[in-house]
Write a protein that holds these residues in place. Structure first.
Motif, PDB file in Angstrom:
ATOM      1  N   PHE A   1      45.881  33.322  34.352  1.00  0.00           N
ATOM      2  CA  PHE A   1      45.755  32.212  35.225  1.00  0.00           C
ATOM      3  C   PHE A   1      46.550  32.251  36.664  1.00  0.00           C
ATOM      4  N   GLU A   2      45.946  32.387  37.710  1.00  0.00           N
ATOM      5  CA  GLU A   2      46.698  32.088  38.835  1.00  0.00           C
ATOM      6  C   GLU A   2      45.986  30.775  39.976  1.00  0.00           C
ATOM      7  N   ASN A   3      46.763  30.212  40.337  1.00  0.00           N
ATOM      8  CA  ASN A   3      46.362  29.076  41.354  1.00  0.00           C
ATOM      9  C   ASN A   3      45.168  28.263  40.467  1.00  0.00           C
ATOM     10  N   GLY A   4      45.649  28.103  39.239  1.00  0.00           N
ATOM     11  CA  GLY A   4      44.644  27.255  38.395  1.00  0.00           C
ATOM     12  C   GLY A   4      43.199  27.837  38.206  1.00  0.00           C
ATOM     13  N   ILE A   5      43.016  29.021  38.445  1.00  0.00           N
ATOM     14  CA  ILE A   5      41.748  29.919  38.567  1.00  0.00           C
ATOM     15  C   ILE A   5      42.061  30.998  37.158  1.00  0.00           C
ATOM     16  N   PRO A   6      40.917  31.053  36.483  1.00  0.00           N
ATOM     17  CA  PRO A   6      41.017  32.204  35.719  1.00  0.00           C
ATOM     18  C   PRO A   6      40.896  33.504  36.311  1.00  0.00           C
ATOM     19  N   CYS A   7      41.723  34.647  36.281  1.00  0.00           N
ATOM     20  CA  CYS A   7      41.695  35.813  36.653  1.00  0.00           C
ATOM     21  C   CYS A   7      40.662  36.604  35.718  1.00  0.00           C
ATOM     22  N   ARG A   8      39.287  36.846  36.110  1.00  0.00           N
ATOM     23  CA  ARG A   8      38.258  37.462  35.406  1.00  0.00           C
ATOM     24  C   ARG A   8      38.166  38.856  36.187  1.00  0.00           C
ATOM     25  N   ASP A   9      37.770  38.724  37.390  1.00  0.00           N
ATOM     26  CA  ASP A   9      37.143  39.783  38.211  1.00  0.00           C
ATOM     27  C   ASP A   9      38.285  40.438  38.985  1.00  0.00           C
ATOM     28  N   GLN A  10      38.140  41.801  39.340  1.00  0.00           N
ATOM     29  CA  GLN A  10      38.823  42.688  39.910  1.00  0.00           C
ATOM     30  C   GLN A  10      38.079  42.811  41.367  1.00  0.00           C
ATOM     31  N   ILE A  11      39.032  42.537  42.354  1.00  0.00           N
ATOM     32  CA  ILE A  11      38.343  42.830  43.882  1.00  0.00           C
ATOM     33  C   ILE A  11      38.924  44.126  44.308  1.00  0.00           C
ATOM     34  N   VAL A  12      38.076  44.905  44.797  1.00  0.00           N
ATOM     35  CA  VAL A  12      38.574  46.127  45.408  1.00  0.00           C
ATOM     36  C   VAL A  12      38.396  46.067  46.954  1.00  0.00           C
ATOM     37  N   LEU A  13      39.550  46.236  47.592  1.00  0.00           N
ATOM     38  CA  LEU A  13      39.553  46.529  48.928  1.00  0.00           C
ATOM     39  C   LEU A  13      40.119  47.646  49.490  1.00  0.00           C
ATOM     40  N   GLU A  14      39.571  48.160  50.662  1.00  0.00           N
ATOM     41  CA  GLU A  14      39.850  49.470  51.387  1.00  0.00           C
ATOM     42  C   GLU A  14      40.218  49.360  52.863  1.00  0.00           C
ATOM     43  N   LEU A  15      41.087  50.285  53.342  1.00  0.00           N
ATOM     44  CA  LEU A  15      41.399  50.419  54.755  1.00  0.00           C
ATOM     45  C   LEU A  15      41.294  51.771  55.223  1.00  0.00           C
ATOM     46  N   MET A  16      40.527  52.081  56.083  1.00  0.00           N
ATOM     47  CA  MET A  16      40.214  53.457  56.466  1.00  0.00           C
ATOM     48  C   MET A  16      41.384  53.860  57.688  1.00  0.00           C
ATOM     49  N   LEU A  17      41.839  54.911  57.366  1.00  0.00           N
ATOM     50  CA  LEU A  17      43.257  55.280  58.306  1.00  0.00           C
ATOM     51  C   LEU A  17      42.838  56.036  59.614  1.00  0.00           C
ATOM     52  N   ARG A  18      43.387  55.710  60.565  1.00  0.00           N
ATOM     53  CA  ARG A  18      43.000  56.469  61.864  1.00  0.00           C
ATOM     54  C   ARG A  18      43.608  58.011  61.659  1.00  0.00           C
ATOM     55  N   MET A  19      42.886  58.759  61.983  1.00  0.00           N
ATOM     56  CA  MET A  19      43.555  60.184  61.856  1.00  0.00           C
ATOM     57  C   MET A  19      44.117  60.816  63.211  1.00  0.00           C
ATOM     58  N   GLU A  20      45.262  61.231  63.399  1.00  0.00           N
ATOM     59  CA  GLU A  20      45.736  61.657  64.436  1.00  0.00           C
ATOM     60  C   GLU A  20      45.669  63.041  64.753  1.00  0.00           C
TER      61      GLU A  20
END
Length: 153
Positions: A134-153
């Protein structure tokens, strides 16, 4: 305060690692497969951030953790920036990060750093962790996946 790569064989404090991942058996799966950036103050480690290769083109940020006494001072952002710089230097095109649906501060931080949500893994924490979270009074059930594309030099 100093942000630097972890030294070879440097022991990372379990107390920090368990802040970001409360199940040590999960931490053990990636701790030795990741390269680590640490934040240090007067010889004490106050923050960690792991970067684990996934394939030739992508890596994952693992276990971003900052000592509670140091939170809210931009240290998490600096650790992420260092990990992204490392990823770019190693030729990765994409970095992902996973966090819980109840991790409101972390979700905000990752988005401020440029990450975008790409998917939800429903019931991930229910199915993979032995104890309810539990975090912030919320059950932690689901995983959130985030991504960042990197700039290629």
């Amino acid at each position: 305060m100093n942000i630097r790569p972890a030294r070879p064989g440097e022991k990372l404090p379990a107390s920090l690692l368990l802040l970001a991942d409360p199940d040590w058996s999960q931490v053990e799966k990636y701790v030795d497969k990741s390269s680590w950036t640490v934040a240090e103050e007067n010889g004490n480690l106050i923050g960690v951030c792991g970067l684990m290769p996934l394939d030739q083109a992508s890596a994952e940020i693992m276990n971003l953790a900052v000592d509670p006494d140091w939170q809210g001072r931009g240290l998490g952002k600096r650790l992420i920036a260092s990990a992204l710089e490392q990823a770019q230097g190693q030729g990765y095109q994409k970095v992902i990060v996973r966090t819980g649906n109840s991790s409101l501060n972390q979700l905000g931080l990752y988005q401020k750093c440029g990450f975008r949500m790409v998917r939800i893994e429903r019931d991930y924490f229910v199915n993979n962790y032995p104890e309810p979270i539990f975090e912030n009074g919320i059950p932690c059930r689901d995983q959130i996946v985030l991504e960042l594309m990197l700039r290629m030099e």
